[in-house]
Design a protein around this motif. Structure first.
Motif, PDB file in Angstrom:
ATOM      1  N   ALA A 129       0.716  -1.251   0.021  1.00 13.65           N
ATOM      2  CA  ALA A 129       0.146  -0.060   0.095  1.00 13.65           C
ATOM      3  C   ALA A 129       0.990   1.253   0.055  1.00 13.65           C
ATOM      4  O   ALA A 129       1.990   1.242   0.192  1.00 13.65           O
ATOM      5  N   CYS A 130       0.243   2.392  -0.406  1.00 18.38           N
ATOM      6  CA  CYS A 130       1.098   3.765  -0.221  1.00 18.38           C
ATOM      7  C   CYS A 130       0.003   4.846   0.085  1.00 18.38           C
ATOM      8  O   CYS A 130      -1.113   4.792  -0.299  1.00 18.38           O
ATOM      9  N   PRO A 131       0.763   5.660   1.005  1.00 12.73           N
ATOM     10  CA  PRO A 131      -0.254   6.717   1.738  1.00 12.73           C
ATOM     11  C   PRO A 131      -1.091   7.592   0.528  1.00 12.73           C
ATOM     12  O   PRO A 131      -1.882   8.622   0.697  1.00 12.73           O
ATOM     13  N   SER A 132      -0.236   7.490  -0.578  1.00 10.98           N
ATOM     14  CA  SER A 132      -0.934   8.381  -1.672  1.00 10.98           C
ATOM     15  C   SER A 132      -2.024   8.017  -2.259  1.00 10.98           C
ATOM     16  O   SER A 132      -2.834   8.838  -2.892  1.00 10.98           O
ATOM     17  N   TYR A 133      -2.666   6.767  -2.087  1.00 13.86           N
ATOM     18  CA  TYR A 133      -3.858   6.221  -2.322  1.00 13.86           C
ATOM     19  C   TYR A 133      -4.546   5.696  -0.717  1.00 13.86           C
ATOM     20  O   TYR A 133      -4.578   4.670  -0.496  1.00 13.86           O
ATOM     21  N   PRO A 134      -5.314   6.758  -0.219  1.00  9.45           N
ATOM     22  CA  PRO A 134      -5.406   6.445   1.170  1.00  9.45           C
ATOM     23  C   PRO A 134      -6.600   5.635   1.645  1.00  9.45           C
ATOM     24  O   PRO A 134      -6.378   4.747   2.365  1.00  9.45           O
ATOM     25  N   ASP A 136      -7.435   3.025  -0.416  1.00  6.83           N
ATOM     26  CA  ASP A 136      -6.806   1.771  -0.657  1.00  6.83           C
ATOM     27  C   ASP A 136      -5.870   1.275   0.375  1.00  6.83           C
ATOM     28  O   ASP A 136      -6.351   0.025   0.885  1.00  6.83           O
ATOM     29  N   LEU A 137      -5.191   2.068   1.139  1.00  2.00           N
ATOM     30  CA  LEU A 137      -4.352   1.710   2.357  1.00  2.00           C
ATOM     31  C   LEU A 137      -5.505   1.321   3.290  1.00  2.00           C
ATOM     32  O   LEU A 137      -5.365   0.323   4.125  1.00  2.00           O
ATOM     33  N   ILE A 138      -6.363   2.239   3.753  1.00  2.00           N
ATOM     34  CA  ILE A 138      -7.561   2.037   4.794  1.00  2.00           C
ATOM     35  C   ILE A 138      -8.362   0.652   4.460  1.00  2.00           C
ATOM     36  O   ILE A 138      -8.353   0.007   5.357  1.00  2.00           O
ATOM     37  N   ASP A 139      -8.660   0.494   3.316  1.00  3.04           N
ATOM     38  CA  ASP A 139      -9.245  -0.851   2.974  1.00  3.04           C
ATOM     39  C   ASP A 139      -8.476  -2.093   3.295  1.00  3.04           C
ATOM     40  O   ASP A 139      -8.933  -2.931   3.919  1.00  3.04           O
ATOM     41  N   LYS A 140      -7.194  -1.802   3.104  1.00  2.19           N
ATOM     42  CA  LYS A 140      -6.010  -3.126   3.141  1.00  2.19           C
ATOM     43  C   LYS A 140      -6.021  -3.467   4.536  1.00  2.19           C
ATOM     44  O   LYS A 140      -6.074  -4.434   5.060  1.00  2.19           O
ATOM     45  N   VAL A 141      -5.753  -2.403   5.287  1.00  2.00           N
ATOM     46  CA  VAL A 141      -5.658  -2.540   6.733  1.00  2.00           C
ATOM     47  C   VAL A 141      -6.790  -3.036   7.446  1.00  2.00           C
ATOM     48  O   VAL A 141      -6.744  -3.835   8.322  1.00  2.00           O
ATOM     49  N   TYR A 152       0.187  -9.206   6.630  1.00  2.00           N
ATOM     50  CA  TYR A 152       1.187  -8.477   6.592  1.00  2.00           C
ATOM     51  C   TYR A 152       1.293  -7.352   5.418  1.00  2.00           C
ATOM     52  O   TYR A 152       0.350  -7.794   4.304  1.00  2.00           O
ATOM     53  N   ILE A 153       1.620  -6.184   5.893  1.00  7.06           N
ATOM     54  CA  ILE A 153       1.073  -5.183   4.741  1.00  7.06           C
ATOM     55  C   ILE A 153       2.572  -4.161   4.752  1.00  7.06           C
ATOM     56  O   ILE A 153       3.109  -3.999   5.824  1.00  7.06           O
ATOM     57  N   HIS A 154       2.844  -4.016   3.435  1.00  5.75           N
ATOM     58  CA  HIS A 154       3.997  -3.064   3.142  1.00  5.75           C
ATOM     59  C   HIS A 154       3.649  -1.918   2.913  1.00  5.75           C
ATOM     60  O   HIS A 154       3.195  -1.790   1.597  1.00  5.75           O
TER      61      HIS A 154
END
Lengths: 242, 102
Positions: A129-134, A136-141, A152-154
């Motif tokens: 994930a990348c914080p530029s795609y917030p 997407d990141l929140i969904d993955k967490v 595991y999330i990178h």
């Protein structure tokens, strides 16, 4: 209802758990941004927040030029790791990777070995994930917390000090890293990866590299080699192989 | 799990004699009692005619400095703002400009 309440960022909880007075990050820090978004994803359920602790706390990485002449040259740099306990014995491990190296960066910094290693170890949910795609990141967490077993999330977090760029471009550089397929966003649920963000038109790697001053010593040959490697890795991912 | 270092019992009585070589911080939460940061050089200012209240600036602020006011517009708490300029760069509508604080 106000029609302006329909914008998506306003659907997130407004309460902050990652308080600005509790950290000493530099201005425009990618890790602080990633941690804040992660906490935003977690704060719906308070039990999750209680089980979070730093396996390797995040600190300001020093670029090679600043460290020279001190004792820290030989020291290995480890990315920050946040571990969150789920119910039972499973846990979610989040790596905030700012690609800190003590020497001059080589093309090897683009290779991410951790996600593949996590899949090989039998983690049930692995994602980048990348914080530029917030969102997407929140969904993955959230998905990582809800799935059974270890996950595991990178997270790629740009660092204005280490990468040597102006602090206002933190989000833009993260976006360029994804658009140029140097850091593709994917998730692995049942052994095969699925690209969550697949741009129809991929940027040349050169654009991403020229935004930062840490790669000033790269020559054209090296950039072409990186481009070829990135392309082959990306087509592999599109076919569903890690 | 990382070792937890107990907080200092003698906070406030700390003198220069007690500092370690190289001024290394061995305790957690040392920054908490202080006001965060000095005032930044440039500070974001919102143009309310161009702002559509989308909240992207709020989402991309690393220091959680941008807060939503009651009328739906966004404002920066200058105690926490470090002046990085991400909000200025990411605003789709060009509503945020970085200005010197008056």
């Amino acid at each position: 209802m106000d029609k302006f309440a329909l914008y998506v960022p306003q659907l997130l909880p407004f309460k902050e758990h990652f308080l600005p007075e509790a950290h000493r990050a530099c201005m425009g820090c990618g890790i602080a941004l990633g941690v804040r978004q992660t906490y935003k994803a977690l704060e719906e359920k308070n039990e999750w927040m209680e089980g979070a602790h730093w396996e390797v706390p995040f600190k300001q990485p020093l670029p090679g030029s600043l460290i020279k002449g001190t004792k820290e040259v030989g020291e290995e740099t480890r990315p920050a790791l946040l571990q969150i306990e789920k119910d039972g014995q499973a846990h979610l491990l989040i790596c905030f990777d700012n690609e800190a190296v003590t020497a001059k960066p080589t093309p090897a910094v683009f290779k991410k070995a951790f996600p593949a290693a996590a899949v090989a170890r039998g983690f049930h949910y692995v994602a980048t994930a990348c914080p530029s795609y917030p969102f997407d990141l929140i969904d993955k967490v959230r998905r990582g917390m809800e799935s059974e077993g270890n996950s595991y999330i990178h997270i790629l977090s740009p660092c204005p000090v280490g990468w040597d760029f102006e602090s206002e471009f933190t989000v833009q550089i993260g976006r360029f890293a994804v658009e140029s397929a140097i850091f593709p966003l994917y998730e692995v649920v049942t052994g095969s990866p699925r690209l969550t963000i697949d741009h129809p038109k991929i940027r040349p790697v050169e654009q991403y590299i020229h935004l930062q001053n840490r790669f000033n010593h790269f020559k054209k040959k090296e950039i072409l080699a990186i481009q070829a490697e990135v392309d082959s890795h990306y087509t592999k991912l599109q076919e569903g192989k890690l | 799990m990382a070792k937890k270092i107990p907080a200092a019992k003698t906070r406030g009585k700390h003198t220069w004699k007690d500092t370690k070589v190289g001024c290394v911080l061995l305790e957690e939460g040392k920054a908490k009692p202080f006001e965060p940061g000095e005032k930044p050089l440039l500070v974001p200012l919102w143009d309310k005619e161009m702002c559509v209240r989308c909240g992207l600036c709020y989402l991309f602020c690393p220091d959680a400095a941008i807060k939503r006011s009651d009328d739906g517009y966004y404002e920066a708490t200058l105690d926490y703002c470090k002046g990085c300029g991400i909000c200025h760069q990411e605003c789709w509508f060009g509503a945020i400009s970085m200005m010197e604080e008056a």
